[in-house]
Write a protein that holds these residues in place. Structure first.
Motif, PDB file in Angstrom:
ATOM      1  N   PRO A 159      53.508   4.772  27.415  1.00  0.00           N
ATOM      2  CA  PRO A 159      52.583   3.913  28.281  1.00  0.00           C
ATOM      3  C   PRO A 159      51.252   4.256  28.109  1.00  0.00           C
ATOM      4  O   PRO A 159      50.708   5.479  27.907  1.00  0.00           O
ATOM      5  CB  PRO A 159      53.006   3.838  29.731  1.00  0.00           C
ATOM      6  N   ALA A 160      50.538   3.342  27.849  1.00  0.00           N
ATOM      7  CA  ALA A 160      49.166   3.527  27.654  1.00  0.00           C
ATOM      8  C   ALA A 160      48.252   4.404  28.984  1.00  0.00           C
ATOM      9  O   ALA A 160      47.672   5.375  28.729  1.00  0.00           O
ATOM     10  CB  ALA A 160      48.059   2.677  27.382  1.00  0.00           C
ATOM     11  N   GLY A 161      48.601   3.950  30.126  1.00  0.00           N
ATOM     12  CA  GLY A 161      48.386   4.528  31.404  1.00  0.00           C
ATOM     13  C   GLY A 161      47.146   3.767  32.115  1.00  0.00           C
ATOM     14  O   GLY A 161      46.414   4.372  32.899  1.00  0.00           O
ATOM     15  N   GLY A 162      46.618   2.567  31.748  1.00  0.00           N
ATOM     16  CA  GLY A 162      45.484   2.137  32.458  1.00  0.00           C
ATOM     17  C   GLY A 162      44.346   2.840  31.904  1.00  0.00           C
ATOM     18  O   GLY A 162      44.020   3.638  31.117  1.00  0.00           O
ATOM     19  N   ASP A 163      43.220   2.407  32.761  1.00  0.00           N
ATOM     20  CA  ASP A 163      42.113   2.638  32.566  1.00  0.00           C
ATOM     21  C   ASP A 163      41.391   3.981  33.593  1.00  0.00           C
ATOM     22  O   ASP A 163      40.709   4.580  33.214  1.00  0.00           O
ATOM     23  CB  ASP A 163      40.885   1.716  32.641  1.00  0.00           C
ATOM     24  N   VAL A 164      42.093   4.268  34.529  1.00  0.00           N
ATOM     25  CA  VAL A 164      41.594   5.315  35.521  1.00  0.00           C
ATOM     26  C   VAL A 164      42.573   6.391  35.535  1.00  0.00           C
ATOM     27  O   VAL A 164      43.598   6.324  36.029  1.00  0.00           O
ATOM     28  CB  VAL A 164      41.389   4.623  36.929  1.00  0.00           C
ATOM     29  N   PRO A 165      42.233   7.500  35.166  1.00  0.00           N
ATOM     30  CA  PRO A 165      42.995   8.602  35.191  1.00  0.00           C
ATOM     31  C   PRO A 165      43.268   9.345  36.667  1.00  0.00           C
ATOM     32  O   PRO A 165      43.074  10.568  36.714  1.00  0.00           O
ATOM     33  CB  PRO A 165      42.075   9.717  34.331  1.00  0.00           C
ATOM     34  N   ASP A 166      43.585   8.570  37.446  1.00  0.00           N
ATOM     35  CA  ASP A 166      44.090   8.856  38.783  1.00  0.00           C
ATOM     36  C   ASP A 166      45.261   8.050  39.321  1.00  0.00           C
ATOM     37  O   ASP A 166      45.076   7.051  39.476  1.00  0.00           O
ATOM     38  CB  ASP A 166      42.896   8.952  39.672  1.00  0.00           C
ATOM     39  N   VAL A 226      40.082  13.467  18.579  1.00  0.00           N
ATOM     40  CA  VAL A 226      39.186  12.386  19.063  1.00  0.00           C
ATOM     41  C   VAL A 226      37.999  12.312  18.419  1.00  0.00           C
ATOM     42  O   VAL A 226      37.357  13.737  18.130  1.00  0.00           O
ATOM     43  CB  VAL A 226      39.130  12.167  20.678  1.00  0.00           C
ATOM     44  N   TRP A 227      37.150  11.521  18.383  1.00  0.00           N
ATOM     45  CA  TRP A 227      35.673  11.351  17.818  1.00  0.00           C
ATOM     46  C   TRP A 227      34.550  12.362  18.360  1.00  0.00           C
ATOM     47  O   TRP A 227      33.898  12.543  17.983  1.00  0.00           O
ATOM     48  CB  TRP A 227      35.364  10.051  17.689  1.00  0.00           C
ATOM     49  N   SER A 228      35.141  12.180  19.921  1.00  0.00           N
ATOM     50  CA  SER A 228      34.161  13.165  20.472  1.00  0.00           C
ATOM     51  C   SER A 228      34.951  13.754  21.921  1.00  0.00           C
ATOM     52  O   SER A 228      35.202  13.009  22.945  1.00  0.00           O
ATOM     53  CB  SER A 228      32.917  12.246  21.266  1.00  0.00           C
ATOM     54  N   HIS A 229      35.050  14.870  21.889  1.00  0.00           N
ATOM     55  CA  HIS A 229      35.783  15.534  22.883  1.00  0.00           C
ATOM     56  C   HIS A 229      34.930  15.602  24.062  1.00  0.00           C
ATOM     57  O   HIS A 229      35.691  14.867  25.327  1.00  0.00           O
ATOM     58  CB  HIS A 229      35.961  17.118  22.669  1.00  0.00           C
ATOM     59  N   LYS A 257      37.088  12.000  30.249  1.00  0.00           N
ATOM     60  CA  LYS A 257      37.563  11.389  31.330  1.00  0.00           C
ATOM     61  C   LYS A 257      38.067  10.200  30.985  1.00  0.00           C
ATOM     62  O   LYS A 257      38.360   9.237  31.741  1.00  0.00           O
ATOM     63  CB  LYS A 257      36.283  11.057  32.529  1.00  0.00           C
ATOM     64  N   THR A 258      38.315   9.842  29.651  1.00  0.00           N
ATOM     65  CA  THR A 258      39.002   8.354  29.229  1.00  0.00           C
ATOM     66  C   THR A 258      40.397   8.878  28.932  1.00  0.00           C
ATOM     67  O   THR A 258      40.860   9.882  28.460  1.00  0.00           O
ATOM     68  CB  THR A 258      38.553   8.285  27.730  1.00  0.00           C
ATOM     69  N   VAL A 259      41.260   7.895  29.545  1.00  0.00           N
ATOM     70  CA  VAL A 259      42.833   8.175  29.503  1.00  0.00           C
ATOM     71  C   VAL A 259      43.356   7.995  27.950  1.00  0.00           C
ATOM     72  O   VAL A 259      42.567   7.518  27.228  1.00  0.00           O
ATOM     73  CB  VAL A 259      43.436   6.852  30.190  1.00  0.00           C
ATOM     74  N   SER A 260      43.970   8.984  27.692  1.00  0.00           N
ATOM     75  CA  SER A 260      44.542   9.311  26.370  1.00  0.00           C
ATOM     76  C   SER A 260      43.998  10.847  25.941  1.00  0.00           C
ATOM     77  O   SER A 260      44.553  11.371  25.161  1.00  0.00           O
ATOM     78  CB  SER A 260      44.162   8.454  25.282  1.00  0.00           C
ATOM     79  N   GLU A 301      46.650  14.838  31.026  1.00  0.00           N
ATOM     80  CA  GLU A 301      47.690  14.231  30.036  1.00  0.00           C
ATOM     81  C   GLU A 301      47.891  15.169  28.889  1.00  0.00           C
ATOM     82  O   GLU A 301      48.969  15.590  28.447  1.00  0.00           O
ATOM     83  CB  GLU A 301      46.922  13.032  29.295  1.00  0.00           C
ATOM     84  N   VAL A 302      46.665  16.100  28.401  1.00  0.00           N
ATOM     85  CA  VAL A 302      46.855  17.138  27.599  1.00  0.00           C
ATOM     86  C   VAL A 302      48.042  18.115  27.961  1.00  0.00           C
ATOM     87  O   VAL A 302      48.931  18.656  27.421  1.00  0.00           O
ATOM     88  CB  VAL A 302      45.485  17.627  27.056  1.00  0.00           C
ATOM     89  N   ALA A 303      47.938  18.476  29.420  1.00  0.00           N
ATOM     90  CA  ALA A 303      48.916  19.421  30.019  1.00  0.00           C
ATOM     91  C   ALA A 303      50.258  19.017  29.955  1.00  0.00           C
ATOM     92  O   ALA A 303      51.198  19.790  29.598  1.00  0.00           O
ATOM     93  CB  ALA A 303      48.211  19.711  31.301  1.00  0.00           C
ATOM     94  N   ALA A 304      50.306  17.687  30.077  1.00  0.00           N
ATOM     95  CA  ALA A 304      51.609  16.939  30.164  1.00  0.00           C
ATOM     96  C   ALA A 304      52.352  17.118  28.775  1.00  0.00           C
ATOM     97  O   ALA A 304      53.382  17.290  28.640  1.00  0.00           O
ATOM     98  CB  ALA A 304      51.866  15.707  30.617  1.00  0.00           C
ATOM     99  N   ILE A 305      51.529  16.905  27.855  1.00  0.00           N
ATOM    100  CA  ILE A 305      52.124  16.805  26.515  1.00  0.00           C
ATOM    101  C   ILE A 305      52.395  17.947  25.961  1.00  0.00           C
ATOM    102  O   ILE A 305      53.165  18.244  25.139  1.00  0.00           O
ATOM    103  CB  ILE A 305      51.130  15.804  25.431  1.00  0.00           C
TER     104      ILE A 305
END
Length: 264
Positions: free
Chosen positions: A111-118, A161-164, A169-172, A177-181
């Motif tokens: 899943p993409a995970g929506g827009d808010v990382p919370d 990504v183009w700019s770390h 704070k952007t989902v993906s 998320e990085v910790a999960a993967i």
């Protein structure tokens, strides 16, 4: 001389709408196996005749009306298949197969995970993290040679990504998320084949937003599409390629195909 096994993964963002470029890709690149995500079609409406006409006579589907959906089409026999509900709501986000050689291929659309990382304010983000946790539990018990492919919807490395700095704070690309993967990757010592052949910080994007009028101008890409292998299979990988040019084809997906060749 061993004939290489060529496996491709591609989030096609509607297989029927983009069938022309899928057929073009198969004619030009001729992979043995194509794993599609976001097919957006129920199984009975999947364009099987078009694939069979190109020699992809082995077809395994897990479709859903208008949303999600995954498929594997193959020139080589597929002797077993499965569909895991890592989303825990029956969305069509996984299909797996076994080849006659014993190799398993697991095709997944995270899943993409929506827009808010919370997860407290955005249930979709929580669903994404839970999905990855279920995958990790599955991976811990995996004992067979396996290739894991698909749109994982996470760009884990700074160079993915183009700019770390701008995407932290952007989902993906968020730390959670990085910790999960990373936990998923460590759960079975998976080898990230893209980075195996193109070590960081090499540029290796696979997705560019439709919001950009010309994606080539600012090149704001992310590496959301991945191909991993268990160590025994990774040892047989000989080449990895990202078909960036497909992003400029007629009616393109926002993702491009990735392919790994194996001496199997």
């Amino acid at each position: 001389m061993t004939t290489p096994l060529k496996i491709v993964s591609w989030n096609i963002n509607s297989v029927r709408f983009r069938l022309d470029i899928v057929e073009q890709f198969l004619r030009e690149m001729a992979p043995d196996i194509l794993c599609l995500q976001e097919t957006k079609v129920v199984d009975q409406d999947f364009p099987t005749d078009s694939f069979r006409a190109l020699g992809y006579t082995h077809i395994v589907l897990h479709g859903q009306k208008m949303h999600h959906g995954v498929a594997i089409v193959s020139k080589v026999p597929l002797v077993e298949d499965d569909r895991f509900d890592w989303q825990a709501n029956q969305e069509a986000r996984h299909v797996g197969v076994r080849l006659e050689s014993g190799l398993r291929i697991e095709n997944v659309y995270v899943p993409a995970g929506g827009d808010v990382p919370d997860r407290a304010v955005n249930p979709k983000f929580g669903q994404k993290l839970d999905f990855l946790e279920r995958m990790t539990q599955w991976s811990q018990g995996l004992t067979v040679p396996t290739v894991l492919v698909g749109d994982l919807n996470i760009a884990p490395l700074e160079s993915d990504v183009w700019s770390h700095k701008q995407l932290l704070k952007t989902v993906s690309h968020t730390p959670i998320e990085v910790a999960a993967i990373d936990r998923l990757k460590a759960s079975n010592s998976w080898v990230d084949l893209g980075r195996h052949f193109f070590p960081a910080p090499a540029r290796l994007h696979t997705w560019w937003s439709y919001r950009s009028v010309d994606w080539t101008v600012n090149d704001r890409g992310r590496r959301l599409d991945h191909m991993w292998a268990t160590a025994d299979v990774a040892a047989k990988a000989t080449r990895h390629h990202v078909y960036e040019e497909c992003r400029s084809w007629l009616k393109p997906s926002d993702h491009v195909p990735i392919m790994t060749e194996f001496a199997i």
